[in-house]
Write a protein that holds these residues in place. Sequence first.
Motif: not given
Length: 477
Positions: A428-433, A448-458
């Motif tokens: 969310i901070p990256l998406g707002i930025l 940016c708003l979905r980058i957490d998907f990549a992190i959680k996948s790993i």
Amino acid sequence: MFVDMSGKCGGWIYWLLKAWRIRMKFRITKEKEFYRRVFLIMLPVAAQQAINMGVNMMDTIMLGNFGEVQLSASSLANSFYMLYGILCMGIIGGCSVLVSQYWGAGNLEKAREVFSLAFRLAAVLGFAFAIVTWLIPGTIMQLFTSDPEVIEAGVRYLKITAFIYMIHGTSQVVAFLMRSVRQAQLGLYVSIISFFANIFANWVFIFGKLGAPRMEIAGAALGTLIARCVEFLVTFLYVLKIDQKLKLKVSDFLHNPERSLYRKYFQVGAPALVSDGLLGLGSTAISMVLGRMGSDVVAANSICMVVDRLFTVVVQGISNASGIITGNTIGEGKPDKAQEQGETFYLLSILCGILSTILVSIGGPLTIRLYNLQPETITVTKSMMYAYAVVMFFSAVQSIMTKGVLRGGGDTKFLLKADVLFMWLVSIPLGILAGLVLHAPGWVAVICLRIDFAIKSIWCVSRLKSGKWIKNITVET
């Protein structure tokens, strides 16, 4: 015949995984019964999701005839309703862990009590959302957009959807929990009936057919309300009169569960509810960011979201199957077998991610032709569609692992940490930025708003391999 086909497909999937196995030492289960059960759960769930997304696509196509304002208004208004839906999925997620493990342990009485608990939670939550939606629809729309035309159209939509929450939430949690006792076909039957009811009601009230007034966006809301009422009647008719496994009665839903079950739910289920609640708020925040980037971005995102869900129905089906099967196996007291199944599901998630990315890349841009859009909106939609295709791979992996395997194993506290950290502190901070400060294109904001998907996948891989995610909650302490 259906069973035979599922067995053949299961064998094909096994040999494909074995030939393609990645270098890390993941085990692949060889039991044909496992793959048969995956398909028996996955196919009706995937079909149900496809039908539901088909209904949403028809809504957007019909409203697309009246321009971007009404299309954007319905999309943003549904973002608030989506928050309630995600909270219901949190209730389902927590309770399905209990039901699937109690079912695996053969404790039907406890399973019925969990149904009562889920019904009560959904009803109370639905009542609260209905009151808020009815009293302050304008304030809700202002959270998502500052466009007065979009706000006015959204208020008309929300005034009708206020009556949907309780009937949809209670029927949804009951139908979804039936999957945990190997009754996945109920949701499919309900969705088929709801599909035809919704399409017909939308046609009548959106365009003013058969003597009805032309209501446009309000007609779409009324059509959804009618379809949800039909779902409610069909779901509880099946559960109370037709089902012969749990044999639920009206008194079961009125019966207050034991305090020990409440304690167990708040230990295991409450983290799932909080986790999905925070994800729901995060999705709302994402809609707020995109809603302030212009109506063309909102309209493009609404189309991309429908396509995203339509092409990931298999992922949703396998995610449901993984949670139910691993939960049943753990309830049976077989942790080693559950570990092997979890690793097999991980490899399946990678295959699903690759397939989903290819399908969205090819089929997504073709669906844009179905909409009546301005040239600028078409350009934005195409670029955002390819961004969704990139995100799709990681979305598939994290969905099957977090909402399926690890949650089915009862590892809800770990998943709560993952959801809070990566969505709220990174995405969310990256998406707002990107979207509101740097005014980047819509497709950059989506990444940016979905980058957490990549992190959680790993991150979930190490948790899976550790075996710490396996928690038998049916054992009394």
